[in-house]
Design a protein around this motif. Structure first.
Motif, short mmCIF file in Angstrom:
data_model
loop_
_atom_site.label_atom_id
_atom_site.label_comp_id
_atom_site.label_asym_id
_atom_site.label_seq_id
_atom_site.Cartn_x
_atom_site.Cartn_y
_atom_site.Cartn_z
N ILE A 110 5.20 -9.59 -58.34
CA ILE A 110 4.43 -10.84 -57.55
C ILE A 110 5.69 -10.11 -56.31
CG2 ILE A 110 5.25 -13.59 -56.72
CD1 ILE A 110 6.15 -13.64 -60.44
N THR A 111 4.53 -9.77 -55.02
CA THR A 111 4.82 -9.99 -53.69
C THR A 111 4.43 -11.26 -52.97
OG1 THR A 111 3.19 -8.80 -53.00
CG2 THR A 111 5.21 -7.62 -54.44
N ASP A 112 5.15 -11.17 -51.53
CA ASP A 112 4.42 -12.89 -50.43
C ASP A 112 3.03 -11.95 -50.19
OD1 ASP A 112 6.67 -14.02 -51.37
OD2 ASP A 112 8.17 -13.09 -49.37
N ARG A 114 0.95 -10.11 -51.97
CA ARG A 114 -0.14 -10.86 -52.55
C ARG A 114 -0.24 -12.57 -52.73
NH1 ARG A 114 1.63 -6.22 -57.01
NH2 ARG A 114 0.94 -4.13 -55.67
N LYS A 115 0.90 -13.17 -52.79
CA LYS A 115 0.72 -14.20 -52.98
C LYS A 115 -0.42 -14.96 -51.79
CE LYS A 115 5.02 -15.43 -53.36
NZ LYS A 115 5.97 -16.80 -53.88
N GLU A 116 -0.52 -14.09 -51.20
CA GLU A 116 -2.11 -15.12 -50.34
C GLU A 116 -2.97 -14.86 -50.21
OE1 GLU A 116 -0.92 -12.45 -46.64
OE2 GLU A 116 0.98 -13.69 -46.47
N LYS A 117 -2.97 -13.55 -51.29
CA LYS A 117 -4.26 -13.57 -52.04
C LYS A 117 -4.95 -13.78 -52.59
CE LYS A 117 -4.44 -9.21 -49.55
NZ LYS A 117 -5.00 -7.80 -49.56
N VAL A 118 -3.91 -14.04 -53.96
CA VAL A 118 -3.89 -13.91 -55.09
C VAL A 118 -2.65 -15.53 -56.18
CG1 VAL A 118 -5.24 -12.44 -55.81
CG2 VAL A 118 -3.11 -12.33 -56.84
N ASP A 119 -3.07 -16.01 -57.13
CA ASP A 119 -1.74 -16.92 -57.44
C ASP A 119 -1.00 -15.99 -58.61
OD1 ASP A 119 -1.44 -19.17 -55.16
OD2 ASP A 119 -2.82 -20.06 -57.08
N PHE A 120 0.26 -16.87 -58.56
CA PHE A 120 0.67 -15.88 -59.97
C PHE A 120 1.56 -17.24 -60.83
CE2 PHE A 120 1.13 -12.54 -57.51
CZ PHE A 120 0.80 -11.31 -57.64
N VAL A 155 0.61 5.46 -57.62
CA VAL A 155 -0.49 5.19 -57.03
C VAL A 155 -0.70 4.22 -56.36
CG1 VAL A 155 -2.39 3.38 -58.64
CG2 VAL A 155 -0.65 4.79 -59.75
N ALA A 156 -2.28 5.10 -55.22
CA ALA A 156 -2.37 3.91 -54.57
C ALA A 156 -2.54 1.95 -54.94
CB ALA A 156 -3.98 4.13 -54.46
N GLY A 157 -1.95 0.94 -54.15
CA GLY A 157 -1.80 0.25 -53.82
C GLY A 157 -0.87 -0.95 -54.79
N SER A 158 0.05 -0.44 -55.34
CA SER A 158 1.29 -0.35 -55.64
C SER A 158 2.11 -0.77 -55.21
CB SER A 158 1.35 0.35 -57.36
OG SER A 158 2.14 1.92 -56.32
N THR A 159 3.36 -1.75 -55.84
CA THR A 159 4.37 -1.97 -54.88
C THR A 159 5.69 -0.39 -54.50
OG1 THR A 159 4.07 -4.43 -55.82
CG2 THR A 159 6.38 -3.49 -55.00
N PRO A 160 4.95 0.32 -55.38
CA PRO A 160 6.53 1.40 -55.81
C PRO A 160 5.99 2.24 -54.43
CG PRO A 160 6.15 1.12 -57.56
CD PRO A 160 4.75 0.45 -57.58
N ARG A 224 9.03 -8.39 -59.99
CA ARG A 224 8.73 -9.25 -61.12
C ARG A 224 7.66 -8.88 -61.16
NH1 ARG A 224 9.52 -13.85 -58.13
NH2 ARG A 224 9.97 -15.04 -59.54
N TYR A 225 6.85 -9.07 -62.96
CA TYR A 225 6.17 -9.00 -63.53
C TYR A 225 5.66 -10.12 -63.27
CZ TYR A 225 6.65 -4.03 -64.54
OH TYR A 225 6.55 -2.87 -64.26
N GLY A 226 3.83 -10.35 -62.71
CA GLY A 226 3.46 -11.91 -62.90
C GLY A 226 1.91 -11.60 -63.69
N VAL A 227 1.81 -13.10 -63.86
CA VAL A 227 0.47 -13.11 -64.59
C VAL A 227 -0.32 -12.88 -63.23
CG1 VAL A 227 -1.40 -14.24 -65.84
CG2 VAL A 227 1.00 -12.67 -67.02
N GLY A 228 -1.58 -12.72 -62.31
CA GLY A 228 -2.58 -12.81 -61.69
C GLY A 228 -3.34 -13.36 -61.90
#
Length: 277
Positions: A110-112, A114-120, A155-160, A224-228
């Motif tokens: 869960i990141t800020d 990403r929360k602009e595009k999807v909900d968690f 991995v491309a597109g990942s938080t790490p 923090r792993y969320g359900v998108g």
């Protein structure tokens, strides 16, 4: 017979409208509506042992899989009516926004941004970024030892991957692949010096190849792993949050962890507190 220019233009506009409707009809997909119809499509990882793994016989195993199934059950959908769809890191938002999945359970931090595009909903687990190296490696002991142009895979597109770009770009050569399994294979054959992602993911890969790899250093982030799910689907987010809380309080969360991740030796962490933002 020749058509007039105005008629041709009208036909063209109609064709575009029909195409747009056909392509975008699922964009308002609601988890609750799908559940009421008795079927759910869920995005998971297919290549992460202990978390989301597609087995040779076509079945799926892992902690994320168990979380996804528990949520579905709480929504009234049985396991046989779940379709699992692969959700690579770089495609998770797109899959949700395009209505290709109802929700995603795929080590999805869960990141800020990403929360602009999807909900968690969630979080349902809290992990931390770490490093995987070959078992005979003595040079890399944590992020502070990432220097001298070491080759690091994520991995491309990942938080790490983004964390490495933001913090360690001057010290390492970052290589971004589509999947962590590809990173692990590159580590195996010596093409990279280390793989970085969340410790729980790395523990699964280490357990899959005993004696070949090891996780080093203390975690240096909190993930923090969320359900998108679709942005604005508040009703479904509330229902999924309730399902996660029920999974934790009932003991099913701990049982699922021990049955999937426990074999890797990764210690059972404290259960997270669901954030009902």
């Amino acid at each position: 017979m020749k058509l007039s220019r105005s008629i041709r233009l009208g036909i063209g506009i109609l064709a575009v409208a029909v195409t747009a409707t056909a392509c975008g009809g699922d964009e308002t997909r609601s988890v609750s509506n799908s559940a009421e119809n008795g079927n759910l499509t869920v995005g998971i990882k297919f290549d992460q042992p202990g978390l989301g793994l597609r087995n040779p016989d076509g079945t799926f195993t892992g902690f994320d899989v168990e979380v996804a199934k528990y949520i579905a059950g709480q929504l009234g959908v049985s396991e046989e009516n779940i379709e699992f769809k692969e959700a690579p890191s770089a495609q998770r938002e797109t899959l949700i926004q395009n209505g290709e999945v109802d929700y995603v359970v795929a080590t999805y931090s869960i990141t800020d941004s990403r929360k602009e595009k999807v909900d968690f909903a969630g979080p349902y687990f809290v992990a931390g970024q770490s490093l995987l190296v070959r078992s005979d490696n003595t040079d890399i002991t944590g992020p502070d030892s990432l220097n001298g142009g070491k080759r690091l895979c994520s991995v491309a597109g990942s938080t790490p991957a983004q964390k490495v770009k933001d913090t360690y770009a001057q010290d390492v050569q970052l290589q971004e692949f589509d999947t962590y399994s590809a990173c692990v294979e590159a580590l195996r054959n010596g093409a990279v010096d280390a793989v970085t992602t969340d410790d729980i993911i790395l523990a699964g890969y280490a357990a899959q190849s005993p004696g070949e790899f090891k996780v080093v250093g203390e975690p240096f982030t909190e993930e923090r792993y969320g359900v998108g799910l679709a942005l604005g689907d508040d009703e479904s987010r509330t229902a999924i949050n309730n399902a996660i809380e029920e999974m934790i309080s009932s003991g099913a969360w701990e049982s699922a962890f021990q049955e999937t991740v426990g074999a890797s030796g990764y210690p059972l962490p404290a259960a997270p507190t669901v954030d009902k933002y």
